[in-house]
Write an enzyme that holds these catalytic residues in place. Structure first.
Site, PDB file in Angstrom:
ATOM      1  N   LYS A  23      -9.504   3.797   1.476  1.00 42.00           N
ATOM      2  CA  LYS A  23      -9.330   2.475   0.857  1.00 42.00           C
ATOM      3  C   LYS A  23      -9.126   1.411   1.929  1.00 42.00           C
ATOM      4  CE  LYS A  23      -5.044   1.153  -0.472  1.00 42.00           C
ATOM      5  NZ  LYS A  23      -4.480  -0.149  -0.078  1.00 42.00           N
ATOM      6  N   ASN A  24      -8.224   1.699   2.890  1.00 41.00           N
ATOM      7  CA  ASN A  24      -7.858   0.658   3.853  1.00 41.00           C
ATOM      8  C   ASN A  24      -8.938   0.399   4.893  1.00 41.00           C
ATOM      9  OD1 ASN A  24      -5.567   0.255   2.467  1.00 41.00           O
ATOM     10  ND2 ASN A  24      -4.187   1.248   3.926  1.00 41.00           N
ATOM     11  N   ARG A 106      -3.629  -8.134  -1.619  1.00 40.58           N
ATOM     12  CA  ARG A 106      -3.384  -8.892  -0.393  1.00 40.58           C
ATOM     13  C   ARG A 106      -4.528  -8.769   0.610  1.00 40.58           C
ATOM     14  NH1 ARG A 106       1.732 -10.373   0.106  1.00 40.58           N
ATOM     15  NH2 ARG A 106       1.379 -10.667   2.314  1.00 40.58           N
ATOM     16  N   CYS A 130       5.724  -9.347  -1.765  1.00 36.27           N
ATOM     17  CA  CYS A 130       5.131  -8.035  -1.997  1.00 36.27           C
ATOM     18  C   CYS A 130       6.267  -7.030  -2.129  1.00 36.27           C
ATOM     19  CB  CYS A 130       4.254  -7.707  -0.789  1.00 36.27           C
ATOM     20  SG  CYS A 130       3.620  -6.047  -0.752  1.00 36.27           S
ATOM     21  N   ARG A 135       5.289 -10.132   3.837  1.00 38.06           N
ATOM     22  CA  ARG A 135       4.072  -9.783   4.572  1.00 38.06           C
ATOM     23  C   ARG A 135       3.341 -11.055   4.972  1.00 38.06           C
ATOM     24  NH1 ARG A 135       1.056  -4.997   1.598  1.00 38.06           N
ATOM     25  NH2 ARG A 135      -0.151  -5.028   3.509  1.00 38.06           N
ATOM     26  N   PRO A 136       3.826 -11.698   6.050  1.00 38.20           N
ATOM     27  CA  PRO A 136       3.220 -12.966   6.466  1.00 38.20           C
ATOM     28  C   PRO A 136       1.804 -12.760   7.010  1.00 38.20           C
ATOM     29  CG  PRO A 136       4.837 -12.237   8.088  1.00 38.20           C
ATOM     30  CD  PRO A 136       4.912 -11.272   6.950  1.00 38.20           C
ATOM     31  N   ASP A 138       0.743 -15.053   9.472  1.00 37.60           N
ATOM     32  CA  ASP A 138       0.745 -15.998  10.594  1.00 37.60           C
ATOM     33  C   ASP A 138      -0.098 -15.517  11.775  1.00 37.60           C
ATOM     34  OD1 ASP A 138       2.867 -14.015  10.623  1.00 37.60           O
ATOM     35  OD2 ASP A 138       3.568 -14.933  12.489  1.00 37.60           O
ATOM     36  N   ASP A 322       2.528   4.263   5.584  1.00 41.16           N
ATOM     37  CA  ASP A 322       1.950   4.561   4.269  1.00 41.16           C
ATOM     38  C   ASP A 322       2.204   5.999   3.818  1.00 41.16           C
ATOM     39  OD1 ASP A 322       1.062   1.985   4.143  1.00 41.16           O
ATOM     40  OD2 ASP A 322      -1.017   2.438   4.656  1.00 41.16           O
ATOM     41  N   ILE A 344       7.874  -0.495  10.441  1.00 41.56           N
ATOM     42  CA  ILE A 344       6.771  -1.429  10.162  1.00 41.56           C
ATOM     43  C   ILE A 344       7.158  -2.399   9.040  1.00 41.56           C
ATOM     44  CG2 ILE A 344       4.301  -1.645   9.620  1.00 41.56           C
ATOM     45  CD1 ILE A 344       4.784   0.023  12.160  1.00 41.56           C
ATOM     46  N   ARG A 414      -4.561   1.836  -7.714  1.00 44.00           N
ATOM     47  CA  ARG A 414      -5.051   0.921  -6.683  1.00 44.00           C
ATOM     48  C   ARG A 414      -5.552   1.689  -5.464  1.00 44.00           C
ATOM     49  NH1 ARG A 414      -1.087  -3.785  -5.203  1.00 44.00           N
ATOM     50  NH2 ARG A 414      -2.922  -4.105  -3.937  1.00 44.00           N
TER      51      ARG A 414
END
Ligand code: EPU
Length: 436
Positions: A23-24, A106, A130, A135-136, A138, A322, A344, A414
Site C-alpha cells: 500500500k505505502n 493523508r 491523525c 503529522r505535519p 512542513d 507500522d 517515529i 484501508r
C-alpha cells in the site's frame, strides 16, 4: 453501514498466505504517474480503500485509470485479489486535491511535488490531525521551496506555484523526528523534472522510496543513491509512461509473521522480501519465533514460548513503526516484561487501552510501553482506532480465549487486502458482520 469482525480465538494458523503489493509503495507511485506522458502500467496494486481514494483523486486531476481484473494473490479457492492498473494523464487543467479526499487519506499530499513540477501549480488541502499523532507536512513544503516553489496557505489549503521551472540544489531534508518517507518521495518526484542536479541529504531509505525511484528511472528519470540517505537526481525534460511491479507489502508480511507466532502456528508467506524486514526478523528471532526463507517465500513457526524483548521503532532499516502495535500484541503473551519505545510517532499507542481491555498488562510512560506478559488474553468488544492498532487487535483476538468483537473495521480495510479471507483460509475463526 460499518462492518465488524467476530473472532473466536484459539485456532492455530497453518497454511499459505499470498502477500499483496505494498500500500505505502503504491500510493506515492500512483501520484508519481502525474509526472509522465503516456500510459503507465502498475502490477500488484492491492485492492484497498486507500488505493480507491487515490484513484478517485487522480481521476479528478484528469487521469484515466483502468483496473484490470485481479490475477495475482490467491486466498484458498477464492478469486484472486491483487491486480494491474493502467494510468494515463489525459487532462492537466485541474490541480486541486479537495479536503473531502485528503481528510480520508493523508497520502494525498503525495500529489504536491508531481503537480508543481508538471503543472506549475498545486492546491492541496492541509491534512488535519491523525489518530497516530501530529503529522505535519512542513518538510515536504520546505524541500519544494528549496527547489523554487512558492507557497501560501488559503482557507485550509496549501497553494503552491512555480515560475518557470524548478531548479535543482543540494538540501538537507531531515527533521526533528529524522527522515520523512513521503516528504523524500515528494521532493524526489519534483526534482526529477527540475533543471540541473538535486542532492537530497538526510533522505529516507525505506524500500518504498527505492520502489518509487525505480519507477521514475524507468520513466526516464536519472536518480541514483536511492536506498541511502543521499539521493542524487539529475533533472530531465520529460518522463514517459512505463511498466512497474509494486514491491510486496512488508507490513502485511510482518503482520502475518506475528499471526503465526501468536497462534502457535506455521505459515508459509508467499511473494515477500525478507530483506525489507531484517530488523523484524532480528526481534522475532529473539522472541523465539522460527523464520526461514526460500527464494520469495518465508516460513514462520512458533512454539508459543515467547521471550520478552526490548524494541525501539526507527527509520528503515530499523524496526518499522507500522509493526509496533502488532509486536505489542504478541509480547502481551511473552514470559516476562518487554519494553517498546516509539521513536517515529511518540503518541502511537491507542491500542494499549484496547489490549488492556482484553486482559493485557501494559503501562505507558511517555513514548514507551512496558508490557508485562500474561498467561492468556480474553475476548472482548474492542474498537479500531487506526490501521495498525486494528491489526494488533485482530492478532490479540486470534490468540484470546472466547470471542472478540472488533468494531469499525473500515480502518483495517484501508491497508489490509481482505485480511479476514486470508486468515480464514489458514484456519482462523473470523467473520465479517454488520456493526450493531
Ligand atoms: N514529519 C515532520 N514533518 C514532515 C513530515 C514528517 O515532522 O513534514 C515527522 C512525522 O511527524 C514523524 C516523522 O517525521 O514523526 C516520520 O514521518 P514520515 O514523514 O516518514 O511519515 P509519512 O511519510 O507521512 C509513511 C507511511 C506511514 C508510516 C511512516 C513512517 C505512507 C502512506 N505512510 O508516512 O504509514 O508510519 O511513513 O514509516 O507511506 C501506515 O501505513 O499505517 C502508516 C501510517
Amino acid at each position: 453501514m460499518a462492518d465488524s469482525f467476530l473472532i473466536r480465538g484459539g485456532a492455530r494458523l497453518t497454511g499459505k498466505v499470498e502477500i499483496s503489493g505494498s500500500k505505502n509503495s503504491a500510493l506515492p507511485i500512483l501520484a508519481a504517474c502525474l509526472l509522465a506522458e503516456g500510459k503507465t502500467t502498475l502490477k500488484s496494486v492491492p485492492r484497498l480503500s486507500d488505493i480507491d481514494s487515490m484513484v478517485k483523486l487522480l481521476g479528478e486531476m484528469g487521469c484515466h485509470v483502468f483496473r484490470h481484473e485481479p490475477t495475482e494473490a490467491r486466498v484458498g479457492a477464492l478469486p484472486p485479489l491483487n491486480g494491474n492498473l493502467d494510468i494515463e494523464v489525459t487532462d492537466e487543467r485541474v490541480s486541486e486535491a479537495r479536503y473531502d479526499i485528503v481528510k480520508t487519506m493523508r497520502a494525498s499530499i503525495c500529489v504536491l511535488g508531481p503537480l508543481l513540477a508538471k503543472r506549475k501549480r498545486a492546491v492541496v488541502s492541509i491534512p488535519g490531525g491523525c489518530a497516530i499523532g501530529d503529522r505535519p507536512v512542513d518538510l515536504h513544503v520546505r524541500g519544494l521551496q528549496k527547489l523554487g516553489a512558492e507557497f501560501t496557505t488559503e482557507g485550509g489549503n496549501i497553494v503552491g506555484t512555480v515560475r518557470g521551472r524548478l531548479k535543482g540544489c543540494r538540501m538537507y531534508l531531515g527533521g526533528a523526528m529524522g527522515p520523512t518517507v513521503l516528504g523524500t518521495i515528494n521532493v524526489m518526484c519534483a526534482a526529477a523534472l527540475a533543471e540541473g542536479e538535486t542532492v537530497l541529504v538526510g533522505a529516507a531509505c525505506e524500500p518504498e522510496v527505492t520502489d518509487c525511484a525505480n519507477l521514475l528511472n524507468k520513466m526516464g528519470a536519472k536518480i541514483t543513491g536511492h536506498g541511502t540517505p543521499e539521493i542524487r537526481i539529475e533533472g530531465v525534460d520529460k518522463l514517459v509512461g512505463a511498466e512497474h511491479r509494486i514491491i510486496p507489502d512488508r507490513i502485511e508480511c510482518g503482520t502475518f509473521m506475528m499471526a503465526a507466532a501468536i497462534t502457535n502456528g506455521e505459515l508459509e508467506l508467499k511473494h515477500c522480501n525478507l530483506d525489507h524486514l531484517i530488523a523484524v526478523q532480528d526481534r522475532l528471532d529473539e522472541v523465539g519465533v522460527k523464520i526461514r526463507r526460500e527464494n520469495g517465500t518465508i516460513f514462520v513457526s512458533s512454539s508459543r514460548r515467547l521471550n520478552p524483548i526490548e524494541m525501539t521503532t526507527q527509520p528503515f532499516p530499523g524496526f518499522p513503526t507500522d509493526l509496533q502495535a502488532q509486536l505489542m500484541a504478541l509480547l502481551c503473551l511473552a514470559d516476562g516484561m518487554s519494553v517498546i519505545t516509539e521513536r517515529i510517532f511518540p503518541d502511537r499507542f491507542l491500542h494499549v487501552g484496547e489490549l488492556n481491555r482484553m486482559g493485557a498488562k501494559i503501562r505507558k510512560e511517555g513514548p514507551t510501553a512496558i508490557v508485562h506478559g500474561v498467561k492468556e488474553l480474553q475476548g472482548a468488544a474492542v474498537m479500531c482506532s487506526d490501521l495498525r492498532a486494528s491489526a494488533a487487535l485482530v492478532l490479540a483476538g486470534l490468540a484470546a480465549k472466547g470471542q472478540t468483537r472488533l468494531d469499525r473495521v473500515y480502518h483495517i480495510d484501508r491497508g489490509y487486502e481482505k485480511i479476514e479471507q486470508k486468515l480464514m483460509a489458514v484456519g482462523a475463526d473470523i467473520e465479517r458482520v454488520a456493526e450493531r
